[in-house]
Design a protein around this motif. Sequence first.
Motif, PDB file in Angstrom:
ATOM      1  N   HIS A  37       0.795  -1.226   0.000  1.00  0.00           N
ATOM      2  CA  HIS A  37       0.000   0.000   0.000  1.00  0.00           C
ATOM      3  C   HIS A  37       0.832   1.283   0.000  1.00  0.00           C
ATOM      4  N   GLY A  38       2.089   1.198   0.339  1.00  0.00           N
ATOM      5  CA  GLY A  38       2.923   2.392   0.406  1.00  0.00           C
ATOM      6  C   GLY A  38       2.671   3.237   1.635  1.00  0.00           C
ATOM      7  N   THR A  39       1.826   2.756   2.526  1.00  0.00           N
ATOM      8  CA  THR A  39       1.511   3.493   3.758  1.00  0.00           C
ATOM      9  C   THR A  39       1.544   2.523   4.937  1.00  0.00           C
ATOM     10  N   LEU A  40       1.582   3.095   6.116  1.00  0.00           N
ATOM     11  CA  LEU A  40       1.623   2.276   7.317  1.00  0.00           C
ATOM     12  C   LEU A  40       0.929   3.007   8.454  1.00  0.00           C
ATOM     13  N   SER A  41      -0.011   2.328   9.087  1.00  0.00           N
ATOM     14  CA  SER A  41      -0.682   2.886  10.254  1.00  0.00           C
ATOM     15  C   SER A  41      -0.941   1.758  11.245  1.00  0.00           C
ATOM     16  N   VAL A  42      -1.180   2.137  12.478  1.00  0.00           N
ATOM     17  CA  VAL A  42      -1.494   1.151  13.514  1.00  0.00           C
ATOM     18  C   VAL A  42      -2.791   0.437  13.168  1.00  0.00           C
ATOM     19  N   ARG A  43      -3.748   1.161  12.604  1.00  0.00           N
ATOM     20  CA  ARG A  43      -5.016   0.539  12.235  1.00  0.00           C
ATOM     21  C   ARG A  43      -4.796  -0.531  11.157  1.00  0.00           C
ATOM     22  N   GLN A  44      -3.971  -0.213  10.144  1.00  0.00           N
ATOM     23  CA  GLN A  44      -3.667  -1.196   9.110  1.00  0.00           C
ATOM     24  C   GLN A  44      -3.003  -2.437   9.707  1.00  0.00           C
TER      25      GLN A  44
END
Length: 232
Positions: A37-44
Motif C-alpha cells: 500500500h505504500g503506507t503504514l498505520s497502527v489501524r492497518q
Amino acid sequence: MAERVIRHRQRATPTRTGVVLDSEVIVAAAIRLLEEHGTLSVRQLGTELGADPSAIYRYFRNVDALLLAVADRMVGEAMDGFEPSGDWVASLRDLAMRGYRAYLAHPQAARAVAARTSDLPNTARMIDTIIGVLLSAGFDGATAVRLCLSLGDLMLAFATLDAGFALLSPDARKADEATWARLGTLDPDTHPHIAAVAGHFSPDLDSFPATLDLLLASFAALAPGGAIPGRP
C-alpha cells in the motif's frame, strides 16, 4: 518491578486469527503493508495481524519507532552472511552492494525509511563493521567516521532513487528507457557532445556500481601509504 511489567506486556499471545504477536511478526507485517500500500498505520497493522491496534504499542512506542525497526530489519538482511575479506576495498564494496540490494528488495519500505538513522542492533553492527574495516586500513578515527557516512549515504541515495524507478508503472519505465535511446539520435549540430558518445547510451547502464567504485577509488587514494591489502 518496572522490568517485570514490561516483560508481561510483551508476552507473546495469539491474536484472534491465531498469530502469535511479537516484535518480529509486527515488523514483517509492516514491511508487507508498505510494499502493498505504500503506507503504514497502527489501524492497518491491527487489521493485517487480526489484533487490536493498541496491541502494537506493547512492542513499539509509535509508528516512527516501528519504521526504524523496519530499516534495521533490512540492514540485517544485508549483513546476513557477510564475511570480510583481506581486501578492505572489496569488503566495503560488498557491504554497500548488500545494503543496496536489501533496500531494493523492499522499494516502498526503502523510500519510507532511507533517510532515517538509528542505533538498533543490525544498524549498529553494520556501522561498527564498516568503521572496523576502515580502521584496519589505517585510517584515523575521524576519517573513518567521515568515510563511513559517505559510503552509507551513497548507498541509501541510490537505493531510494532506484526504488522510485522500480515503483513506476511499466509504461512509465519503458518511456524512461526509450528516452535514453532517443538521446543517441539527437542532431549533432545542436548536441555535438551527446552525438559523439551516442553509441554508449543504454537503458541497461547501472549507475550505482560504477559510482560506488569511483567513491572507493577515492578512499584508496586517501589510504595511509596508498596500499590496498591483497592488491598489487
